[in-house]
Design a protein around this motif. Structure first.
Motif, PDB file in Angstrom:
ATOM      1  N   VAL A 293      13.709  -0.076   3.219  1.00 24.03           N
ATOM      2  CA  VAL A 293      12.367   0.066   2.539  1.00 24.03           C
ATOM      3  C   VAL A 293      11.455  -1.043   3.034  1.00 24.03           C
ATOM      4  O   VAL A 293      11.946  -2.227   3.225  1.00 24.03           O
ATOM      5  N   LEU A 294      10.404  -0.634   3.672  1.00 27.97           N
ATOM      6  CA  LEU A 294       9.239  -1.572   4.014  1.00 27.97           C
ATOM      7  C   LEU A 294       8.411  -1.626   2.935  1.00 27.97           C
ATOM      8  O   LEU A 294       7.878  -0.425   2.375  1.00 27.97           O
ATOM      9  N   LYS A 295       7.893  -2.736   2.433  1.00 29.30           N
ATOM     10  CA  LYS A 295       7.190  -3.016   1.220  1.00 29.30           C
ATOM     11  C   LYS A 295       5.609  -3.580   2.008  1.00 29.30           C
ATOM     12  O   LYS A 295       6.061  -4.796   2.427  1.00 29.30           O
ATOM     13  N   ALA A 323       2.417  11.030   1.547  1.00 27.22           N
ATOM     14  CA  ALA A 323       3.306  12.219   0.835  1.00 27.22           C
ATOM     15  C   ALA A 323       3.598  13.372   2.180  1.00 27.22           C
ATOM     16  O   ALA A 323       4.714  13.771   2.328  1.00 27.22           O
ATOM     17  N   VAL A 324       2.766  13.690   2.961  1.00 24.97           N
ATOM     18  CA  VAL A 324       2.917  14.476   3.982  1.00 24.97           C
ATOM     19  C   VAL A 324       3.874  13.624   5.168  1.00 24.97           C
ATOM     20  O   VAL A 324       5.011  14.714   5.434  1.00 24.97           O
ATOM     21  N   ALA A 325       3.951  12.695   5.322  1.00 29.83           N
ATOM     22  CA  ALA A 325       4.576  12.117   6.386  1.00 29.83           C
ATOM     23  C   ALA A 325       6.317  11.720   5.645  1.00 29.83           C
ATOM     24  O   ALA A 325       7.237  11.974   6.616  1.00 29.83           O
ATOM     25  N   TYR A 326       6.286  11.316   4.548  1.00 31.64           N
ATOM     26  CA  TYR A 326       7.570  10.889   3.880  1.00 31.64           C
ATOM     27  C   TYR A 326       8.147  11.731   2.935  1.00 31.64           C
ATOM     28  O   TYR A 326       9.096  11.530   2.345  1.00 31.64           O
ATOM     29  N   GLY A 327       7.295  12.550   2.171  1.00 28.83           N
ATOM     30  CA  GLY A 327       7.519  13.316   0.885  1.00 28.83           C
ATOM     31  C   GLY A 327       7.687  12.204  -0.230  1.00 28.83           C
ATOM     32  O   GLY A 327       6.943  11.199  -0.398  1.00 28.83           O
ATOM     33  N   HIS A 328       8.820  12.247  -0.937  1.00 25.28           N
ATOM     34  CA  HIS A 328       9.000  11.334  -2.249  1.00 25.28           C
ATOM     35  C   HIS A 328       9.725   9.693  -1.734  1.00 25.28           C
ATOM     36  O   HIS A 328       9.948   9.197  -2.688  1.00 25.28           O
ATOM     37  N   GLU A 329       9.737   9.713  -0.410  1.00 21.80           N
ATOM     38  CA  GLU A 329      10.634   8.641   0.059  1.00 21.80           C
ATOM     39  C   GLU A 329       9.540   7.473   0.023  1.00 21.80           C
ATOM     40  O   GLU A 329      10.154   6.156   0.352  1.00 21.80           O
ATOM     41  N   ALA A 330       8.227   7.698   0.071  1.00 21.49           N
ATOM     42  CA  ALA A 330       7.278   6.698   0.173  1.00 21.49           C
ATOM     43  C   ALA A 330       6.253   6.989  -1.003  1.00 21.49           C
ATOM     44  O   ALA A 330       6.309   7.859  -1.830  1.00 21.49           O
ATOM     45  N   GLY A 331       5.502   5.863  -1.280  1.00 17.38           N
ATOM     46  CA  GLY A 331       4.605   5.846  -2.443  1.00 17.38           C
ATOM     47  C   GLY A 331       3.430   4.723  -2.248  1.00 17.38           C
ATOM     48  O   GLY A 331       3.904   3.735  -1.678  1.00 17.38           O
ATOM     49  N   ILE A 332       2.579   4.795  -3.247  1.00 16.79           N
ATOM     50  CA  ILE A 332       1.438   3.762  -2.905  1.00 16.79           C
ATOM     51  C   ILE A 332       1.041   3.481  -4.726  1.00 16.79           C
ATOM     52  O   ILE A 332       0.966   4.606  -5.601  1.00 16.79           O
ATOM     53  N   HIS A 333       0.996   2.322  -4.987  1.00 18.85           N
ATOM     54  CA  HIS A 333       0.594   2.067  -6.463  1.00 18.85           C
ATOM     55  C   HIS A 333      -0.659   0.799  -6.360  1.00 18.85           C
ATOM     56  O   HIS A 333      -0.297   0.007  -5.511  1.00 18.85           O
ATOM     57  N   ARG A 342      -4.806  -5.076  -6.173  1.00 20.51           N
ATOM     58  CA  ARG A 342      -3.452  -5.058  -5.416  1.00 20.51           C
ATOM     59  C   ARG A 342      -3.156  -3.794  -5.057  1.00 20.51           C
ATOM     60  O   ARG A 342      -3.215  -2.753  -6.031  1.00 20.51           O
ATOM     61  N   VAL A 343      -2.861  -3.369  -3.895  1.00 22.18           N
ATOM     62  CA  VAL A 343      -2.306  -2.033  -3.516  1.00 22.18           C
ATOM     63  C   VAL A 343      -1.006  -2.378  -2.929  1.00 22.18           C
ATOM     64  O   VAL A 343      -0.666  -3.203  -1.925  1.00 22.18           O
ATOM     65  N   ALA A 344      -0.023  -1.634  -3.270  1.00 27.13           N
ATOM     66  CA  ALA A 344       1.419  -1.924  -2.895  1.00 27.13           C
ATOM     67  C   ALA A 344       1.939  -0.343  -2.212  1.00 27.13           C
ATOM     68  O   ALA A 344       1.902   0.558  -2.885  1.00 27.13           O
ATOM     69  N   LEU A 345       2.318  -0.621  -1.141  1.00 31.06           N
ATOM     70  CA  LEU A 345       3.096   0.523  -0.266  1.00 31.06           C
ATOM     71  C   LEU A 345       4.582   0.325  -0.081  1.00 31.06           C
ATOM     72  O   LEU A 345       5.003  -0.855  -0.046  1.00 31.06           O
ATOM     73  N   SER A 346       5.048   1.439  -0.578  1.00 34.41           N
ATOM     74  CA  SER A 346       6.711   1.518  -0.252  1.00 34.41           C
ATOM     75  C   SER A 346       6.954   2.755   0.751  1.00 34.41           C
ATOM     76  O   SER A 346       6.632   3.890   0.326  1.00 34.41           O
ATOM     77  N   LEU A 347       7.679   2.475   1.895  1.00 30.41           N
ATOM     78  CA  LEU A 347       7.730   3.794   2.844  1.00 30.41           C
ATOM     79  C   LEU A 347       9.387   3.199   3.382  1.00 30.41           C
ATOM     80  O   LEU A 347       9.832   2.058   3.646  1.00 30.41           O
TER      81      LEU A 347
END
Length: 360
Positions: A293-295, A323-333, A342-347
């Motif tokens: 996972v890349l955070k 969502a288009v590129a990774y589906g449920h494997e990525a997210g943003i909060h 703060r914006v956190a990405l995980s992919l």
């Protein structure tokens, strides 16, 4: 060549199956006539292999001419009943001719008694084998159609995904350009030199970004470099009020991500954070690779009073692209604290070596 001999492997498997059927046929002949196994095999194997070739092509092209989904069941059954009966009669004539040829050449050891019950059995067996070949071809054709439909579905899904990625990407450039032009317009009247400098930096930024394709991924290192070009544009306007801190692990620099995925986050940090602070503030960009996972975290100083809510184009765009590129494997909060947003990405932590097999 089409049909059962379209490939060497298919032809080999087809003839092997019919060779086993020829051995079974020889056993039936031995049981029906009392002939020796040698006679039964020498009689059954040649005629069965010839019948296999003729039946294979005949039933294949009939299956192509009478597809199950396009012809009525009665017409299909009638056509194949007549064809199988005709094939069984021809096979019986072939067996009789082969048996007579062996006897006329003096090869009495290869002949078998062609009794009426044996001929009737050959006709019936020929009908059954022809029907089995037709069923096998129908199954193979339906399997090919299913695979072709699945392949077309996957191609359509990939084309739709590519179109959506391009559409989402095209939302970013006009949005950023609109904000930048507003800034240049504001500087034109109070500081023309800085407005000109900002215009040149904006041109340089777009020269670098125009080469990026929406459906291609870039390394985090390249993405951060592009973000710093954007920061250089904004520093023309904000000067010392805009500060940037980076905390990026070396192991994360080679990870791939969609191009310009961080730029709208940093743009939001400038527009809704730093721009509202009289004394300026700091934007912090951190990234680390945690296993697969890349955070990535982008945070900025904000005013105590909540800003007026905008349309949220940047954050919504990033969410959709992930969502288009990774589906449920990525997210943003994103979260808001006292004086910090703060914006956190995980992919997925993909690299160039993994991209061909794992690309989305």
């Amino acid at each position: 060549m089409q049909g059962p001999f379209s490939t060497r492997r298919g032809a080999g498997l087809y003839l092997l199956a019919w060779l086993l059927l020829a051995i079974v046929f020889a056993g039936l002949i031995v049981a029906a006539t009392g002939a020796a196994w040698t006679n039964g095999l020498l009689f059954a194997v040649p005629v069965t292999l010839v019948y296999a070739c003729a039946t294979g092509f005949s039933s294949y092209y009939l299956c192509r001419a009478y597809p199950l989904g396009e012809r009525s069941a009665i017409s299909v059954l009638l056509v194949f009943f007549v064809a199988s009966l005709f094939a069984g009669l021809l096979w019986t004539m072939l067996c009789a001719g082969w048996n007579s040829a062996c006897e006329s050449l003096g090869l009495l050891w290869a002949g078998v008694p062609m009794t009426a019950p044996l001929q009737a059995m050959i006709v019936g067996l020929g009908v059954i084998l022809y029907a089995m070949a037709a069923v096998a071809h129908y199954l193979a054709l339906e399997f090919q159609r299913a695979r072709a439909a699945e392949r077309r579905g996957l191609e359509a899904a990939l084309m739709a995904q590519d179109a959506e990625l391009r559409m989402l990407r095209t939302q970013i450039d006009p949005h950023f350009l609109f904000n930048s032009l507003n800034s240049i317009s504001a500087l034109t009247s109070i500081d023309p030199a800085r407005a000109r400098d900002m215009t040149l930096r904006l041109a340089d930024f777009f020269r670098h970004s125009l080469g990026l394709e929406a459906n291609r991924k870039v390394t985090l290192e390249a993405e951060v470099t592009l973000v710093m070009h954007f920061i250089a544009i904004e520093k023309v306007r904000f000067g010392a009020r805009l500060n940037v801190e980076q905390a990026i692990d070396a192991g994360a620099l080679d990870c791939l991500l969609p191009p310009m995925i961080l730029q709208p986050l940093v743009e939001n940090a400038v527009k809704h954070g730093i721009a509202n602070l009289t004394g300026g503030g700091t934007i912090r960009i951190a990234a680390q690779r945690a296993g697969s996972v890349l955070k990535i975290v982008v945070e900025n100083d904000i005013d105590d009073d909540p800003p007026v809510a905008g349309k949220g184009i940047g954050l919504a765009n990033v969410r959709q692209r992930l969502a288009v590129a990774y589906g449920h494997e990525a997210g943003i909060h994103w979260t808001r604290e006292a004086r910090l947003f703060r914006v956190a990405l995980s992919l997925p932590a993909l690299t160039k070596e993994l991209e061909p097999s794992c690309a989305s």
